[in-house]
Every structure is written in C-alpha cells, then in structure tokens.
Scaffold this motif. Structure first.
Motif, PDB file in Angstrom:
ATOM      1  N   ASP A  41     -46.370  64.332 -81.501  1.00 47.33           N
ATOM      2  CA  ASP A  41     -46.911  63.886 -80.210  1.00 47.33           C
ATOM      3  C   ASP A  41     -45.897  63.011 -79.467  1.00 47.33           C
ATOM      4  OD1 ASP A  41     -49.232  65.196 -80.840  1.00 47.33           O
ATOM      5  OD2 ASP A  41     -50.248  63.407 -81.614  1.00 47.33           O
ATOM      6  N   LEU A  42     -45.211  62.153 -80.210  1.00 47.98           N
ATOM      7  CA  LEU A  42     -44.226  61.271 -79.573  1.00 47.98           C
ATOM      8  C   LEU A  42     -43.036  62.059 -79.035  1.00 47.98           C
ATOM      9  CD1 LEU A  42     -43.568  58.365 -78.898  1.00 47.98           C
ATOM     10  CD2 LEU A  42     -42.539  58.104 -81.158  1.00 47.98           C
ATOM     11  N   LYS A  44     -43.176  65.095 -77.864  1.00 51.17           N
ATOM     12  CA  LYS A  44     -43.631  65.725 -76.615  1.00 51.17           C
ATOM     13  C   LYS A  44     -43.578  64.741 -75.453  1.00 51.17           C
ATOM     14  CE  LYS A  44     -46.726  69.081 -78.821  1.00 51.17           C
ATOM     15  NZ  LYS A  44     -48.146  69.509 -78.966  1.00 51.17           N
ATOM     16  N   GLN A  45     -44.028  63.509 -75.697  1.00 46.38           N
ATOM     17  CA  GLN A  45     -44.000  62.503 -74.638  1.00 46.38           C
ATOM     18  C   GLN A  45     -42.565  62.178 -74.219  1.00 46.38           C
ATOM     19  OE1 GLN A  45     -46.196  59.088 -75.983  1.00 46.38           O
ATOM     20  NE2 GLN A  45     -48.091  60.239 -76.313  1.00 46.38           N
ATOM     21  N   LEU A  46     -41.682  62.049 -75.190  1.00 48.94           N
ATOM     22  CA  LEU A  46     -40.281  61.746 -74.871  1.00 48.94           C
ATOM     23  C   LEU A  46     -39.620  62.917 -74.151  1.00 48.94           C
ATOM     24  CD1 LEU A  46     -39.151  59.933 -78.147  1.00 48.94           C
ATOM     25  CD2 LEU A  46     -39.499  58.912 -75.895  1.00 48.94           C
ATOM     26  N   SER A  47     -40.006  64.136 -74.514  1.00 45.42           N
ATOM     27  CA  SER A  47     -39.435  65.302 -73.827  1.00 45.42           C
ATOM     28  C   SER A  47     -39.845  65.310 -72.348  1.00 45.42           C
ATOM     29  CB  SER A  47     -39.906  66.596 -74.510  1.00 45.42           C
ATOM     30  OG  SER A  47     -39.420  66.660 -75.833  1.00 45.42           O
ATOM     31  N   MET A  48     -41.091  64.971 -72.077  1.00 51.09           N
ATOM     32  CA  MET A  48     -41.543  64.895 -70.686  1.00 51.09           C
ATOM     33  C   MET A  48     -40.805  63.794 -69.930  1.00 51.09           C
ATOM     34  SD  MET A  48     -45.669  65.443 -71.196  1.00 51.09           S
ATOM     35  CE  MET A  48     -45.955  65.163 -69.469  1.00 51.09           C
ATOM     36  N   GLN A  49     -40.661  62.626 -70.558  1.00 51.98           N
ATOM     37  CA  GLN A  49     -39.924  61.539 -69.907  1.00 51.98           C
ATOM     38  C   GLN A  49     -38.459  61.914 -69.696  1.00 51.98           C
ATOM     39  OE1 GLN A  49     -40.437  57.907 -72.128  1.00 51.98           O
ATOM     40  NE2 GLN A  49     -42.673  58.075 -72.166  1.00 51.98           N
ATOM     41  N   ARG A  68     -35.305  60.856 -79.093  1.00 49.90           N
ATOM     42  CA  ARG A  68     -36.038  62.064 -79.452  1.00 49.90           C
ATOM     43  C   ARG A  68     -35.429  62.730 -80.682  1.00 49.90           C
ATOM     44  NH1 ARG A  68     -36.331  66.860 -75.119  1.00 49.90           N
ATOM     45  NH2 ARG A  68     -34.085  66.672 -75.476  1.00 49.90           N
TER      46      ARG A  68
END
Length: 293
Positions: free
Chosen positions: A261-262, A264-269, A11
C-alpha cells in the motif's frame, strides 16, 4: 514540491523491505506446518496417556502417586516462562512477558522461596530490563524442540519435586488451540493433580473395561505418571513453537501488505511530482521564448 528522486529512492527501499517480509512470511509458513504436525502428534499421545490412567482408575485401582498429591504447604515454587529467541512476531513475546511478570509477582507474594526460569532470548532480555534475573536461562529451544532436550529439564523437575526441593511448578506459554486462536496459558504442572482429577471425573462414564496387568497396575502407574508430566511439558514447548510461527506469519503478511500500500502511495506522489517538475520546466521554456520575441 516533493523531490521525485527522493521519492523514488524511498520507494525502492520499501520494495526491498517487502521482499524481505514476504520471504520471512513464506519461511514462517513452512516452519508452522512442520511444527503443527509435531504438536498434533504430541496432543494425541498426551490424550492417550491420560486415557490410560482413566482406564486404570475404572478397574478399581486407587490412583496414588507422589506427583499427584498436593503439598500441604508450598514453600518452594518455580516459574518457567516460554518465549521466543527472535522478534518480528507481533505481540507474541509482549503478551507472554506481561503474563509472566504478573504471575511472578503473585508467586513472590504467596511463596517464601521462588525461582525464575526463562526459555527464549526475548524473555530473558525482557525480564532483565525490568530488574528480574533468571536463575536458569535457555536459548537452545528453537522452533523444533526435541523431546530429549525437554526430557533433561523435566527429569530435573521430577527429581527436585520428589526430594522436596520443589513444591510447585508453573509454566507460562502460548497455548495453541487452532490456526485462528492462540492464547497465553498459565498451567501448574507439578503436582499433577489435574491428571488424577480427570481420571476421577471420567470414572463413572463410559463402559467398564477389564484388563489383565503384568506385572501389576501399580508398576504401570509408576511409569505412566512421570511420562505424563514429561509429555505435558513437551507439549507446552511445541504449542509455544507453533504459536510463534503463526504470529510471525501473520505479522510478516501484514507488513508485506502495508508495504504494498505504501509503494502505491509513493508511486502516485512520484508521478505527480515528476509531472509537476516537467510542467514547471515547460513553463520556464515557454517564458524564455516569449522573452526573446
């Protein structure tokens, strides 16, 4: 279970890339505005020179110049392809390479003697990779091509055309129509037949203008026609420079948005993996306490 440390490292890496793409987008935007101003000024100048030839035609002057006359047989042709020195501008260079290669093959089939000239490191490398070596390569035309630099090139073309060393000059470049529209254009700049055609088409339209020429209309035409070719070639370079900055600006904006966008996805994971690891440690701790009882 995903490793939170690896996700956090990735991230941070993407955040650094987003900073770079955002900076490149801002730089391309600033360069685009300057290049568009120069291209707009050149467009007005080109139209004014064409209008001057039209006015000369309306006075009854016979438009006759070696640069306006087509050769009966084309034996020697030159293809000039205008590309960029740098990448990261979407399909800008790729589209020009495809059009240039197609036009180069067509010219080789039609004309006995051909010569390839390329401006831009990407075009030079692209043609060389496909087995075509440019006889003349130019890498000094950046996003701000000067008229003096183009004038040297245009003067050589004019001398070669008038001496019979060149019968036709084709230019492949990215034409700038508007901010939302740019397309690959292939134009024949020598001979300047299109200029005479435009003059004849507008000969019967509009009011008849009376001029007094000093010393003569022919002498004025001798100056206007070569200048018109130089300005049109310069306009091709300016259009290509503007289109390159627009393509880079759009590409970097898209890359910045995709990076966001990527992230955000990595933060959720990362949050899920961290929460899962904490839960697992708590379960191990509870299990150990139960074992001691």
């Amino acid at each position: 279970m995903a490793n939170p440390r690896a996700l956090d490292k990735r991230r941070k890496s993407i955040k650094n890339i987003r900073k770079i793409t955002r900076t490149m987008e801002l730089i391309a935007t600033a360069r685009f505005k300057k290049a568009m101003d120069r291209a707009s000024a050149a467009t007005s100048y080109t139209q004014r020179i064409t209008q001057l030839v039209n006015d000369l035609t309306r006075t009854g002057l016979q438009v006759s110049h070696p640069l306006l006359e087509k050769r009966d047989e084309v034996k020697k042709a030159t293809l000039l392809v205008l590309t960029a020195n740098r990448g990261l501008c979407g399909g800008f260079n790729g589209n020009l390479l495809r059009a240039g290669l197609l036009r180069w093959k067509e010219i080789n089939e039609e004309v006995p003697e051909t010569r390839l000239e390329i401006a831009g490191k990407r075009g030079i490398a692209g043609f060389k990779f496909r087995g075509y070596e440019a006889e003349h390569a130019y890498t000094h035309f950046e996003d701000k091509p000067s008229f003096d630099e183009v004038d040297v090139l245009a003067t050589r073309y004019l001398d070669e055309y008038q001496s019979g060393q060149l019968d036709r000059l084709d230019v492949v470049y990215m034409k700038f129509d508007s901010i939302a529209r740019q397309h690959v254009a292939i134009e024949t700049l020598l001979p300047l037949g299109s200029l005479g055609a435009e003059a004849k088409e507008e000969e019967t339209t509009g009011p008849q203008i009376q001029y007094e020429f000093l010393p003569s209309p022919e002498s004025i035409l001798e100056e206007v026609v070569p200048t018109s070719f130089k300005v049109r070639l310069f306009k091709c370079f300016l259009d290509s420079a503007v289109s390159e900055q627009i393509a880079r600006m759009v590409a970097m904006k898209s890359a910045t948005e995709n990076a966001g966008d990527l992230i955000k996805q990595l933060s959720m994971q990362y949050n899920r993996a961290r929460q899962g690891r904490i839960t697992s440690e708590l379960m191990d701790l509870i299990g150990g306490v139960e074992a001691l009882k």
